[in-house]
Scaffold this active site. Structure first.
Site, PDB file in Angstrom:
ATOM      1  CB  THR A 105      -2.317   4.819  -0.582  1.00  0.00           C
ATOM      2  OG1 THR A 105      -1.816   6.129   0.203  1.00  0.00           O
ATOM      3  CG2 THR A 105      -1.012   3.571  -0.262  1.00  0.00           C
ATOM      4  CE1 TYR A 149       3.389   9.446   8.737  1.00  0.00           C
ATOM      5  CE2 TYR A 149       5.188   9.659   7.216  1.00  0.00           C
ATOM      6  CZ  TYR A 149       3.987   8.790   7.757  1.00  0.00           C
ATOM      7  OH  TYR A 149       3.937   7.774   6.995  1.00  0.00           O
ATOM      8  CE  LYS A 199       3.964   5.997  10.106  1.00  0.00           C
ATOM      9  NZ  LYS A 199       3.319   4.485  10.398  1.00  0.00           N
TER      10      LYS A 199
HETATM   11  N1  LIG Z   1       1.065   6.152   1.623  1.00  0.00           N
HETATM   12  C1  LIG Z   1       2.322   6.596   1.806  1.00  0.00           C
HETATM   13  O1  LIG Z   1       3.187   7.063   0.956  1.00  0.00           O
HETATM   14  C2  LIG Z   1       3.202   5.886   2.905  1.00  0.00           C
HETATM   15  C3  LIG Z   1       4.379   5.921   3.241  1.00  0.00           C
HETATM   16  C4  LIG Z   1       5.205   5.471   4.121  1.00  0.00           C
HETATM   17  C5  LIG Z   1       4.485   4.896   5.149  1.00  0.00           C
HETATM   18  N2  LIG Z   1       3.054   4.735   5.109  1.00  0.00           N
HETATM   19  C6  LIG Z   1       2.298   4.339   6.166  1.00  0.00           C
HETATM   20  O2  LIG Z   1       1.408   3.060   5.589  1.00  0.00           O
HETATM   21  C7  LIG Z   1       0.254   3.216   6.464  1.00  0.00           C
HETATM   22  C8  LIG Z   1      -0.944   3.042   5.542  1.00  0.00           C
HETATM   23  O3  LIG Z   1      -1.123   4.370   4.722  1.00  0.00           O
HETATM   24  P1  LIG Z   1      -1.972   4.530   3.540  1.00  0.00           P
HETATM   25  O4  LIG Z   1      -1.043   5.185   2.685  1.00  0.00           O
HETATM   26  O5  LIG Z   1      -2.300   3.015   3.081  1.00  0.00           O
HETATM   27  O6  LIG Z   1      -3.066   5.319   4.071  1.00  0.00           O
HETATM   28  P2  LIG Z   1      -4.786   5.339   4.037  1.00  0.00           P
HETATM   29  O7  LIG Z   1      -5.137   6.632   4.212  1.00  0.00           O
HETATM   30  O8  LIG Z   1      -4.993   4.917   2.579  1.00  0.00           O
HETATM   31  O9  LIG Z   1      -5.087   4.085   4.801  1.00  0.00           O
HETATM   32  C9  LIG Z   1      -5.104   4.445   6.336  1.00  0.00           C
HETATM   33  C10 LIG Z   1      -5.989   3.494   7.171  1.00  0.00           C
HETATM   34  O10 LIG Z   1      -5.866   3.712   8.554  1.00  0.00           O
HETATM   35  C11 LIG Z   1      -7.118   3.934   9.109  1.00  0.00           C
HETATM   36  N3  LIG Z   1      -7.043   4.827   9.882  1.00  0.00           N
HETATM   37  C12 LIG Z   1      -6.513   6.081  10.247  1.00  0.00           C
HETATM   38  N4  LIG Z   1      -6.762   6.524  11.737  1.00  0.00           N
HETATM   39  C13 LIG Z   1      -7.177   5.284  12.323  1.00  0.00           C
HETATM   40  C14 LIG Z   1      -7.723   5.247  13.549  1.00  0.00           C
HETATM   41  N5  LIG Z   1      -7.323   6.422  14.717  1.00  0.00           N
HETATM   42  N6  LIG Z   1      -8.286   4.136  14.038  1.00  0.00           N
HETATM   43  C15 LIG Z   1      -8.271   3.099  13.141  1.00  0.00           C
HETATM   44  N7  LIG Z   1      -8.173   3.088  11.746  1.00  0.00           N
HETATM   45  C16 LIG Z   1      -7.623   4.454  11.324  1.00  0.00           C
HETATM   46  C17 LIG Z   1      -8.067   4.918   7.861  1.00  0.00           C
HETATM   47  O11 LIG Z   1      -9.313   4.785   8.202  1.00  0.00           O
HETATM   48  C18 LIG Z   1      -7.511   4.185   6.608  1.00  0.00           C
HETATM   49  O12 LIG Z   1      -8.361   3.168   6.288  1.00  0.00           O
HETATM   50  C19 LIG Z   1       0.271   4.263   7.613  1.00  0.00           C
HETATM   51  O13 LIG Z   1       0.673   4.039   8.822  1.00  0.00           O
HETATM   52  C20 LIG Z   1       1.171   5.090   6.914  1.00  0.00           C
HETATM   53  O14 LIG Z   1       1.932   6.118   7.771  1.00  0.00           O
HETATM   54  C21 LIG Z   1       2.290   5.326   4.011  1.00  0.00           C
END
Ligand SMILES: NC(=O)c1ccc[n+]([C@@H]2O[C@H](COP(=O)([O-])OP(=O)(O)OC[C@H]3O[C@@H](n4cnc5c(N)ncnc54)[C@H](O)[C@@H]3O)[C@@H](O)[C@H]2O)c1
Length: 259
Positions: free
Chosen positions: A188, A153, A157
């Protein structure tokens, strides 16, 4: 001055916009006057008022069709929020090559495909709205701090962070700004799933809270507010920036709390 309708007349595309951070961004952009399309592989959670376009970011042709459809139905594309991503747990010994390929395909190449197909639309919009045209990518604290059990991961990133800087350089003279946000652990559905896999979900949540100097997880709305700022006309001079929204996790070194 920023107003609640500062995105009036602008078209925005949010990938991964049907859940978590992406859904919060789409909701906020709608509230501030944008016309919004959500690109997601599962669109059920897309906010009301957004155009939901089902596509998987690993499928180049599907992304091209989705981006073109969003631009056509919204009338123009000024803002792209490239946010779709997945997690991966383990050290460098724990995941086979096919899992590395799968995660990098979604987290890195997914953003490449989205940008590749959006750029022709963004160039047209830049001529119309100088300073207001941008790509904002969801990166992570994992790009800038070594976290245990996150080798794959973090590599994905780290690539997003470097990609953001390179894209910002490539497109600055076209009037297209490129930035990213680096969230800490955000509350989330993703984190809900992660906690669900833990032996002791309450202890795991407490450990994640304690890892951030603010003592709690970041909210999806807090990350969305940073993304919407970077996409807004108020950020017209901001490009090539990684904005941390991490409860102090990257920048602070605290002494242990006294009991
Ligand atoms: N939640 C955290 O702690 C966190 C921290 C840092 C970064 N992020 C980043 O934030 C972003 C969103 O994460 P989140 O926590 O809202 O997650 P989440 O799982 O709630 O939402 C992610 C969304 O991306 C969609 N998705 C995943 N793979 C896909 C694909 N191949 N094609 C199209 N859509 C796809 C999923 O269907 C979902 O709706 C991600 O890039 C994640 O790496 C999250």
């Amino acid at each position: 001055m920023t107003t609640t309708s500062d995105f009036e007349g602008m078209g925005a595309l949010v990938t991964g916009g049907a859940s978590g951070i992406g859904a919060a961004v789409a909701t906020m952009l709608l509230a501030r006057g944008a016309r919004v399309a959500v690109l997601d592989r599962e669109t059920a959670g897309a906010p009301a008022g957004a155009l939901a376009v089902k596509a998987d970011v690993t499928d180049d042709e599907a992304v091209r069709e989705a981006v073109d459809r969003a631009a056509a139905e919204l009338g123009a594309l000024h803002t792209v929020v490239s946010n779709a991503g997945i997690g991966s747990i383990g050290t460098v010994e724990d995941n086979a090559d096919d899992e590395w390929t799968r995660v990098l395909d979604i987290n890195v190449l997914g953003m490449v495909r989205t940008a590749r197909h959006a750029l022709p639309h963004l160039r047209r919009a830049a001529a119309d709205r100088p300073g207001a045209v941008s790509i904002t990518q969801t990166c992570s604290i994992a790009a800038t701090a070594g976290l245990p059990q996150r080798a794959l991961y973090s590599a994905s990133k780290g690539a997003v962070l470097s990609l953001t800087l390179a894209m910002a350089a490539d497109h600055v003279r076209e009037g297209i700004r490129v930035n990213c946000v680096n969230p800490g652990t955000a509350d989330t559905p993703w984190i809900g799933r992660l906690l669900g896999q833990a032996d002791d979900p309450d202890a795991e949540r407490a450990a994640l809270n304690a890892r951030q100097p603010l003592g709690r997880l970041v909210s999806a709305d807090e990350v969305a507010a940073a993304i919407v700022y970077l996409a807004s006309p108020a950020a017209a001079s901001v490009t090539g920036t990684a904005l941390a929204v991490d409860g102090g996790m990257q920048g602070l070194r605290l002494r242990p709390a006294e009991s």
